[in-house]
Design a protein around this motif. Structure first.
Motif, PDB file in Angstrom:
ATOM      1  N   PHE A  50       1.060  -1.841  12.018  1.00 40.96           N
ATOM      2  CA  PHE A  50       1.583  -3.291  12.299  1.00 40.96           C
ATOM      3  C   PHE A  50       2.849  -3.059  12.191  1.00 40.96           C
ATOM      4  N   ASN A  51       4.073  -2.465  12.294  1.00 41.20           N
ATOM      5  CA  ASN A  51       5.157  -2.024  11.652  1.00 41.20           C
ATOM      6  C   ASN A  51       5.757  -2.634  10.328  1.00 41.20           C
ATOM      7  N   GLU A  52       4.687  -1.728   9.361  1.00 38.81           N
ATOM      8  CA  GLU A  52       5.115  -2.259   7.716  1.00 38.81           C
ATOM      9  C   GLU A  52       4.495  -0.372   7.031  1.00 38.81           C
ATOM     10  N   LEU A  53       5.747   0.382   6.471  1.00 40.92           N
ATOM     11  CA  LEU A  53       5.490   1.016   5.822  1.00 40.92           C
ATOM     12  C   LEU A  53       4.032   0.946   5.140  1.00 40.92           C
ATOM     13  N   TYR A  54       3.290   2.065   4.780  1.00 44.06           N
ATOM     14  CA  TYR A  54       2.250   2.172   3.663  1.00 44.06           C
ATOM     15  C   TYR A  54       2.666   3.614   2.911  1.00 44.06           C
ATOM     16  N   VAL A  55       1.653   3.541   1.393  1.00 44.60           N
ATOM     17  CA  VAL A  55       1.302   4.603   0.775  1.00 44.60           C
ATOM     18  C   VAL A  55      -0.539   3.899   0.168  1.00 44.60           C
ATOM     19  N   GLU A  56      -1.171   5.505   0.253  1.00 41.27           N
ATOM     20  CA  GLU A  56      -2.435   5.209   0.390  1.00 41.27           C
ATOM     21  C   GLU A  56      -2.866   6.663  -0.963  1.00 41.27           C
ATOM     22  N   HIS A  57      -3.490   6.522  -1.547  1.00 40.08           N
ATOM     23  CA  HIS A  57      -4.610   7.234  -2.566  1.00 40.08           C
ATOM     24  C   HIS A  57      -5.709   7.393  -2.049  1.00 40.08           C
ATOM     25  N   MET A  58      -5.476   8.081  -1.496  1.00 42.42           N
ATOM     26  CA  MET A  58      -7.192   8.773  -1.732  1.00 42.42           C
ATOM     27  C   MET A  58      -7.501   7.973   0.319  1.00 42.42           C
ATOM     28  N   LEU A  59      -7.066   8.242   1.040  1.00 40.89           N
ATOM     29  CA  LEU A  59      -7.110   7.250   1.569  1.00 40.89           C
ATOM     30  C   LEU A  59      -7.733   5.386   1.607  1.00 40.89           C
ATOM     31  N   GLY A  60      -7.469   4.824   0.039  1.00 41.97           N
ATOM     32  CA  GLY A  60      -7.864   4.015  -0.287  1.00 41.97           C
ATOM     33  C   GLY A  60      -5.987   3.110  -0.556  1.00 41.97           C
ATOM     34  N   PRO A  61      -6.442   1.919  -0.479  1.00 43.89           N
ATOM     35  CA  PRO A  61      -4.633   0.891  -1.206  1.00 43.89           C
ATOM     36  C   PRO A  61      -4.535   1.385  -2.622  1.00 43.89           C
ATOM     37  N   LEU A  62      -2.979   0.902  -2.740  1.00 47.62           N
ATOM     38  CA  LEU A  62      -2.703   1.166  -3.877  1.00 47.62           C
ATOM     39  C   LEU A  62      -2.102   0.165  -4.444  1.00 47.62           C
ATOM     40  N   SER A  63      -1.918  -0.029  -5.256  1.00 51.36           N
ATOM     41  CA  SER A  63      -1.555  -1.637  -6.106  1.00 51.36           C
ATOM     42  C   SER A  63       0.352  -1.060  -6.335  1.00 51.36           C
TER      43      SER A  63
END
Length: 281
Positions: A50-63
Motif C-alpha cells: 500500500f505504498n508504505e515500507l515495512y519490516v517484519e520479524h518472522m512474518l509478524g509486525p514489529l514496533s
C-alpha cells in the motif's frame, strides 16, 4: 523516563561466532538505559505494501526502534530502515562505501588522501592491468581474505571471477588500524606479520598499540570528514618511505586486538555516542 529501544542485527551464523561481543553490547546497553535487543537478519523481511515500507520479524509486525546497530553487510536493508525513520549505525552510505574497496578509493580520491595507485578492474585482473608484482583484492573481501600477491601469470590463473581492484604494493607485513567512534579517534594498533604480506591479527599476525603522529591524525581526520561514522576501523598501509596510505575502511569492525592490548571499553564509547546522537534528534 522510558528507555530508548534499539535493534542489534547480525546474521545468525555471525551471531553464534560473536556471542561474547553481543553479550558485552547488551550488558553495556543496559547500564546506559538503552533497551537493546538482538535480531537475526534472516528473520527480518522488508518490502512495501500500500505504498508504505515495512519490516517484519518472522512474518509478524514489529514496533520500530529509535535506532539499529547493523552488524551485517547489507546497505540495501539498512537504507530501508533509515527510510522508515530508524537511525542506523553504521549508515547505509558508510556500509555501501566501506564494503566495496573500489567505491572507497573512488569516493576518497579527490580529497588529497594518499593512496597507492589502483586499477578498478572490469572483471578478473589480467597482466595488462598493472606491472608485476601487484596486489589483487576482491572488492567485497573482508578480514584480509580475497587478497593476493600476484607475481606472475600463474598467480593470476588462481583468481576467481568477480569484482577486483589491483594495487601497487606498499611495505609488506605491516599496517595500522585506527579505531574511530563518530568523529573521534579512539586508538590505533600496529599489526605485523613476519610470514605473510598480510598483517591481519586474525590471520596470525601480531599487534601492538601505536601512537599516531600529528601528521597521521590530520590524515585520519580527513577521512573522517568525508563520512558520518558510527564505529569503524580505518586501515592504513606504509609506503616505501614509511608514510601512511589509506588502505580500506572496516564497517563491521571487531575490537579483539584493542581489547587484548588495552582496557579501553570501546563498546561503551560506541553506545554512549549512539545514545547522545539519538537524543539530539
Amino acid at each position: 523516563m522510558k528507555k530508548q529501544a534499539g535493534w542489534l542485527i547480525y546474521k545468525r551464523e555471525d551471531a553464534a561466532k560473536n556471542k561474547g561481543y553481543i553479550d558485552w553490547m547488551l550488558d553495556e546497553a543496559n547500564t546506559l538505559d538503552l533497551d537493546l535487543h538482538i535480531y537475526h537478519r534472516e528473520d527480518l523481511r522488508i518490502g512495501h505494501r500500500f505504498n508504505e515500507l515495512y519490516v517484519e520479524h518472522m512474518l509478524g509486525p514489529l514496533s520500530l526502534p529509535a535506532f539499529a546497530i547493523v552488524r551485517t553487510i547489507d546497505p540495501f536493508f539498512t537504507r530501508q530502515l533509515e527510510q522508515m525513520g530508524i537511525a542506523c549505525f553504521n549508515s547505509s552510505f558508510v556500509s555501501e562505501m566501506a564494503n566495496d574497496k573500489a567505491k572507497t578509493h573512488q569516493h576518497l580520491s579527490a580529497l588529497g588522501i594518499p593512496m597507492t595507485d589502483t586499477v578498478y578492474c572490469n572483471g578478473r585482473p589480467t597482466s595488462k592491468d598493472m606491472e608485476f608484482p601487484f596486489i589483487a583484492k576482491e572488492t567485497g573481501g573482508r578480514g584480509g581474505k580475497q587478497v593476493y600477491l600476484i607475481e606472475n601469470n600463474a598467480d593470476l590463473a588462481q583468481l576467481n571471477d568477480g569484482n577486483w581492484i589491483v594495487q601497487k604494493p606498499g611495505r609488506f607485513g605491516q599496517d595500522i588500524r585506527v579505531f574511530v567512534v563518530g568523529n573521534q579517534v579512539q586508538a590505533a594498533v600496529l599489526r605485523e606479520s613476519a610470514s605473510s604480506f598480510k598483517a591481519n591479527y586474525t590471520l596470525g599476525g601480531t599487534a601492538s598499540l601505536y601512537e599516531l603522529t600529528s601528521h597521521d591524525l590530520a590524515l585520519v581526520e580527513k577521512v573522517i570528514e568525508a563520512f558520518d561514522f558510527g564505529l569503524v576501523g580505518i586501515d592504513f598501509i606504509f609506503a616505501k618511505d614509511g608514510s601512511l596510505m589509506l588502505n580500506e575502511i572496516e564497517d563491521v569492525v571487531g575490537s579483539r586486538t584493542l581489547s587484548a592490548l588495552s582496557d579501553m571499553n570501546i563498546v561503551r564509547e560506541y553506545l554512549t555516542f549512539i545514545k547522545e546522537r539519538i537524543s539530539s534528534f
